[in-house]
Design an enzyme around this catalytic site. Structure first.
Site, PDB file in Angstrom:
ATOM      1  N   TYR A   1       0.846  -1.205   0.000  1.00 19.10           N
ATOM      2  CA  TYR A   1       0.000   0.000   0.000  1.00 19.10           C
ATOM      3  C   TYR A   1       0.876   1.248   0.000  1.00 19.10           C
ATOM      4  CZ  TYR A   1      -3.797   3.193   1.358  1.00 19.10           C
ATOM      5  OH  TYR A   1      -4.718   4.229   1.410  1.00 19.10           O
TER       6      TYR A   1
ATOM      7  N   LYS B   1       0.976   4.125  -2.983  1.00 22.88           N
ATOM      8  CA  LYS B   1       0.607   5.534  -2.799  1.00 22.88           C
ATOM      9  C   LYS B   1       1.793   6.465  -3.112  1.00 22.88           C
ATOM     10  CE  LYS B   1      -3.725   4.824  -1.779  1.00 22.88           C
ATOM     11  NZ  LYS B   1      -4.819   5.256  -2.674  1.00 22.88           N
TER      12      LYS B   1
HETATM   13  N1  LIG Z   1     -10.213   5.362   4.602  1.00 22.76           N
HETATM   14  C1  LIG Z   1      -8.989   5.787   4.881  1.00 22.76           C
HETATM   15  O1  LIG Z   1      -8.574   5.835   6.058  1.00 22.76           O
HETATM   16  C2  LIG Z   1      -8.071   6.236   3.762  1.00 22.76           C
HETATM   17  C3  LIG Z   1      -6.883   6.893   4.108  1.00 22.76           C
HETATM   18  C4  LIG Z   1      -6.035   7.308   3.095  1.00 22.76           C
HETATM   19  C5  LIG Z   1      -6.354   7.079   1.781  1.00 22.76           C
HETATM   20  N2  LIG Z   1      -7.512   6.430   1.462  1.00 22.76           N
HETATM   21  C6  LIG Z   1      -7.802   6.184   0.043  1.00 22.76           C
HETATM   22  O2  LIG Z   1      -9.061   6.704  -0.299  1.00 22.76           O
HETATM   23  C7  LIG Z   1      -9.568   5.976  -1.414  1.00 22.76           C
HETATM   24  C8  LIG Z   1     -11.025   5.610  -1.167  1.00 22.76           C
HETATM   25  O3  LIG Z   1     -11.080   4.691  -0.103  1.00 22.76           O
HETATM   26  P1  LIG Z   1     -12.246   4.636   0.986  1.00 22.76           P
HETATM   27  O4  LIG Z   1     -11.583   4.784   2.302  1.00 22.76           O
HETATM   28  O5  LIG Z   1     -13.352   5.520   0.616  1.00 22.76           O
HETATM   29  O6  LIG Z   1     -12.623   3.075   0.846  1.00 22.76           O
HETATM   30  P2  LIG Z   1     -14.002   2.286   0.604  1.00 22.76           P
HETATM   31  O7  LIG Z   1     -13.615   0.855   0.677  1.00 22.76           O
HETATM   32  O8  LIG Z   1     -15.070   2.785   1.530  1.00 22.76           O
HETATM   33  O9  LIG Z   1     -14.400   2.674  -0.896  1.00 22.76           O
HETATM   34  C9  LIG Z   1     -13.620   2.249  -1.992  1.00 22.76           C
HETATM   35  C10 LIG Z   1     -14.545   1.787  -3.107  1.00 22.76           C
HETATM   36  O10 LIG Z   1     -13.697   1.383  -4.204  1.00 22.76           O
HETATM   37  C11 LIG Z   1     -14.254   0.212  -4.773  1.00 22.76           C
HETATM   38  N3  LIG Z   1     -13.189  -0.560  -5.438  1.00 22.76           N
HETATM   39  C12 LIG Z   1     -12.144  -1.196  -4.866  1.00 22.76           C
HETATM   40  N4  LIG Z   1     -11.422  -1.822  -5.800  1.00 22.76           N
HETATM   41  C13 LIG Z   1     -12.018  -1.579  -6.994  1.00 22.76           C
HETATM   42  C14 LIG Z   1     -11.753  -1.972  -8.325  1.00 22.76           C
HETATM   43  N5  LIG Z   1     -10.720  -2.770  -8.637  1.00 22.76           N
HETATM   44  N6  LIG Z   1     -12.574  -1.537  -9.314  1.00 22.76           N
HETATM   45  C15 LIG Z   1     -13.651  -0.757  -9.015  1.00 22.76           C
HETATM   46  N7  LIG Z   1     -13.956  -0.367  -7.769  1.00 22.76           N
HETATM   47  C16 LIG Z   1     -13.149  -0.768  -6.766  1.00 22.76           C
HETATM   48  C17 LIG Z   1     -14.854  -0.559  -3.599  1.00 22.76           C
HETATM   49  O11 LIG Z   1     -15.869  -1.467  -4.042  1.00 22.76           O
HETATM   50  C18 LIG Z   1     -15.407   0.578  -2.737  1.00 22.76           C
HETATM   51  O12 LIG Z   1     -16.783   0.820  -3.000  1.00 22.76           O
HETATM   52  C19 LIG Z   1      -8.630   4.785  -1.627  1.00 22.76           C
HETATM   53  O13 LIG Z   1      -7.742   5.061  -2.700  1.00 22.76           O
HETATM   54  C20 LIG Z   1      -7.882   4.717  -0.303  1.00 22.76           C
HETATM   55  O14 LIG Z   1      -6.602   4.135  -0.462  1.00 22.76           O
HETATM   56  C21 LIG Z   1      -8.392   6.002   2.433  1.00 22.76           C
END
Ligand SMILES: NC(=O)c1ccc[n+]([C@@H]2O[C@H](COP(=O)([O-])OP(=O)(O)OC[C@H]3O[C@@H](n4cnc5c(N)ncnc54)[C@H](O)[C@@H]3O)[C@@H](O)[C@H]2O)c1
Length: 251
Positions: free
Chosen positions: A153, A157
């Site tokens: 991860y 990133k």
């Molecule tokens: N939640 C956190 O703490 C956090 C922190 C830093 C960065 N992020 C980043 O934010 C972004 C969004 O994450 P989130 O926290 O909202 O997660 P989440 O799991 O709530 O939402 C992510 C969505 O992406 C979809 N997804 C995953 N793989 C996929 C694929 N191959 N094709 C199509 N759809 C796909 C999932 O079905 C899900 O609905 C990500 O890139 C994550 O790395 C999240």
């Protein structure tokens, strides 16, 4: 001019639009007047999103890491697109290098970084032809330092930051702005379980000592994403990697 909204007439793509940060971003873009192609691999989440967001949400059920994924997303509406939010991503169970399996490395890099490159490569020529485009990539605190995730991860990133800077540097003269948002912890469905005892011992304590339990809402991250997607508000912001973590990155 009174009822003009900031994204009126704009067409956007949001990947991972069925949940968390992507859903909050699609919601704000639509409230601001945009039409949004929402891509997600979960049909159920897309159905729920479509029910609440209405006719300006164009759902497309797709795995963005599939060979034809980016082309299918781009073809869901007629472009050129004004806004691309590369948001879909997955975690890696905080697995460190000595416990890493090739399959985890390949899957995490494929979804978090390679798919972002491929979808942007698909959408960018239309933006260049139109003379404008705003791209926002979802990075992470894990791109700024090493104690927020496992190796796959964290590396994925760091790649997001590299993709972001490359696009900003090379295509600025075509009217393209490309920025990244680096959230800390956000309450979503992404999943933050530790699959490694070594990480529990060496990563978890450093995180809890500095993080202080501040979990952001998806809406707080979407606020920054939509600021960066707004050609007026962020007209001079390009190539920036902006933490959105209530100060975690400076602890
Ligand atoms: N939640 C956190 O703490 C956090 C922190 C830093 C960065 N992020 C980043 O934010 C972004 C969004 O994450 P989130 O926290 O909202 O997660 P989440 O799991 O709530 O939402 C992510 C969505 O992406 C979809 N997804 C995953 N793989 C996929 C694929 N191959 N094709 C199509 N759809 C796909 C999932 O079905 C899900 O609905 C990500 O890139 C994550 O790395 C999240």
């Amino acid at each position: 001019m009174e009822n003009v909204k900031r994204f009126d007439g704009k067409i956007a793509i949001v990947t991972g639009a069925g949940s968390g940060i992507g859903l909050a971003t699609a919601t704000q873009l639509i409230a601001g007047g945009a039409r949004v192609v929402g891509a997600d691999m979960s049909k159920d989440r897309l159905t729920a999103a479509a029910e609440s967001l209405g006719k300006d949400f164009i759902p497309i059920a797709v795995d963005i890491s599939a060979h034809d994924g980016p082309a299918r997303v781009a073809a869901a509406a007629s472009g050129p697109y004004d806004i691309l939010i590369n948001n879909a991503g997955i975690m890696d169970g905080f697995v460190p290098l000595t416990e890493l399996e090739d399959a985890t490395w390949e899957k995490v890099l494929s979804i978090n970084a390679t798919s972002m490159m491929r979808l942007t490569r698909q959408v960018l020529p239309g933006m260049i032809k139109a003379g404008h485009g705003a791209i926002v990539n979802l990075s992470s605190e894990a791109s700024l330092r090493a104690i927020c995730a496992g190796i796959a991860y964290s590396v994925s990133k760091h790649m997001v930051n590299g993709i972001t800077k490359h696009i900003a540097a090379v295509y600025t003269q075509d009217g393209i702005r490309c920025n990244a948002v680096a959230p800390g912890g956000v309450s979503t469905n992404v999943g933050g379980e530790f699959l490694s005892d070594l990480s529990k011992e060496r990563i978890a304590p450093v995180m809890s000592a500095t993080f202080r339990g501040h979990m952001a809402t998806p809406q707080q991250i979407a606020d920054l994403i939509c600021f960066l997607a707004d050609d007026k508000a962020a007209s001079n912001v390009n190539g920036a990697i902006i933490p959105c973590d209530n100060g975690w990155s400076v602890m």
